[in-house]
Design a protein around this motif. Sequence first.
Motif, short mmCIF file in Angstrom:
data_model
loop_
_atom_site.label_atom_id
_atom_site.label_comp_id
_atom_site.label_asym_id
_atom_site.label_seq_id
_atom_site.Cartn_x
_atom_site.Cartn_y
_atom_site.Cartn_z
N ASP A 177 -26.50 -67.15 44.85
CA ASP A 177 -25.61 -66.72 45.92
C ASP A 177 -26.31 -66.60 47.26
O ASP A 177 -25.68 -66.32 48.28
N GLY A 178 -27.63 -66.81 47.30
CA GLY A 178 -28.37 -66.77 48.56
C GLY A 178 -28.52 -65.40 49.15
O GLY A 178 -28.82 -65.25 50.34
N GLY A 179 -28.35 -64.36 48.35
CA GLY A 179 -28.41 -62.99 48.84
C GLY A 179 -29.83 -62.49 49.04
O GLY A 179 -30.82 -63.17 48.71
N VAL A 180 -29.92 -61.29 49.59
CA VAL A 180 -31.20 -60.62 49.82
C VAL A 180 -31.02 -59.13 49.51
O VAL A 180 -29.90 -58.65 49.32
N PHE A 181 -32.12 -58.41 49.48
CA PHE A 181 -32.06 -56.97 49.30
C PHE A 181 -31.89 -56.28 50.65
O PHE A 181 -32.21 -56.83 51.70
N ILE A 182 -31.39 -55.06 50.59
CA ILE A 182 -31.34 -54.22 51.78
C ILE A 182 -31.66 -52.79 51.39
O ILE A 182 -31.20 -52.30 50.35
N GLN A 183 -32.49 -52.15 52.19
CA GLN A 183 -32.71 -50.71 52.04
C GLN A 183 -31.69 -50.04 52.95
O GLN A 183 -31.73 -50.18 54.18
N LEU A 191 -17.40 -71.74 54.57
CA LEU A 191 -17.25 -73.17 54.84
C LEU A 191 -18.54 -73.80 55.35
O LEU A 191 -18.80 -74.98 55.11
N TRP A 192 -19.34 -73.03 56.08
CA TRP A 192 -20.55 -73.61 56.64
C TRP A 192 -21.83 -73.16 55.94
O TRP A 192 -22.92 -73.64 56.26
N LEU A 193 -21.73 -72.23 55.00
CA LEU A 193 -22.93 -71.70 54.37
C LEU A 193 -23.72 -72.78 53.64
O LEU A 193 -24.95 -72.81 53.69
N SER A 194 -23.02 -73.67 52.95
CA SER A 194 -23.74 -74.72 52.23
C SER A 194 -24.46 -75.66 53.19
O SER A 194 -25.56 -76.14 52.90
N ARG A 195 -23.85 -75.92 54.35
CA ARG A 195 -24.49 -76.80 55.33
C ARG A 195 -25.68 -76.12 56.02
O ARG A 195 -26.60 -76.79 56.49
N ALA A 196 -25.64 -74.79 56.05
CA ALA A 196 -26.73 -74.04 56.68
C ALA A 196 -27.83 -73.67 55.70
O ALA A 196 -28.80 -73.02 56.07
N THR A 197 -27.69 -74.07 54.45
CA THR A 197 -28.70 -73.82 53.43
C THR A 197 -29.61 -75.04 53.34
O THR A 197 -29.16 -76.13 52.98
N LYS A 248 -33.64 -74.76 49.46
CA LYS A 248 -32.31 -74.16 49.59
C LYS A 248 -32.39 -72.73 50.14
O LYS A 248 -31.91 -71.77 49.54
N VAL A 249 -33.01 -72.62 51.31
CA VAL A 249 -33.10 -71.32 51.99
C VAL A 249 -31.74 -71.01 52.60
O VAL A 249 -31.23 -71.75 53.43
N SER A 250 -31.16 -69.88 52.21
CA SER A 250 -29.84 -69.50 52.69
C SER A 250 -29.95 -68.81 54.05
O SER A 250 -31.03 -68.36 54.45
N PRO A 251 -28.83 -68.69 54.79
CA PRO A 251 -28.87 -67.97 56.07
C PRO A 251 -29.35 -66.53 55.93
O PRO A 251 -30.07 -66.04 56.79
N LEU A 252 -28.96 -65.85 54.86
CA LEU A 252 -29.42 -64.47 54.68
C LEU A 252 -30.92 -64.42 54.40
O LEU A 252 -31.63 -63.55 54.91
N GLU A 253 -31.42 -65.36 53.60
CA GLU A 253 -32.86 -65.42 53.34
C GLU A 253 -33.62 -65.76 54.62
O GLU A 253 -34.71 -65.23 54.87
#
Length: 218
Positions: free
Chosen positions: A30-36, A64-70, A99-104
């Motif tokens: 899902d391309g997520g990250v952690f948050i404190q 819609l654009w997340l896959s293109r921005a990964t 496959k670096v996601s925008p959040l990563e």
Amino acid sequence: MNNPISNLYRPIAPWSGRLILPQPSQRKPDGGVFIQIQNAPSSHRFLVGKQAWVKWHSTSHHTLWLSRATLDLKFDSTTYNSIEKTQAIHPKRLDGWQKVSPLESLAGARPDDDVQVELNVISATQEGNSWVLSIGDEPYQIAGVTKGLVTFVGPAGDRRYRVRHYNPASKAFNGPEEIVSCPDAGAIRSGQTVEQSSLVNIEKSPLNAGGLVYLRSF
């Protein structure tokens, strides 16, 4: 006992915190990250200080654009030359990742997991022993944890200033005074000659009379 000055500060945002880049073995599709979590609504105040997972909500219009921005990330010689010759910050932890996601990308933009953000949380759900925050919009980069409305009275030495708080009861700036730290004021980065910010004579600014927002990091 309540601290009268601390009571004059408000959360900088309903949901906010410090992003933490997962280790390669912790990455998820899902391309997520952690948050404190540093701020949370009253319904989830128990999460403050804890770590959660941040991902995009399925209803977000950004899907819609997340896959293109990964994208795959691999530094070239130009990037390595920049690292050696300039003071620019490069996301070296992401070098070689696929496959670096925008959040990563956002979490890994700085080397010490110190990117602070405000989140547009659509849902907060518990999955096993972990909490997942699903967001609908892009995180906003912020600075600080709480904010207070003050007027600057005068310098107190060593990048500190004496401020007077707004008094909601009187609707005037006759509340408690305190000395606040402004560590970035007057700072000059290596290799540069221009201050990043300055508080010189801020107490004489026409804007000061109407109050300025001071951001506190705790």
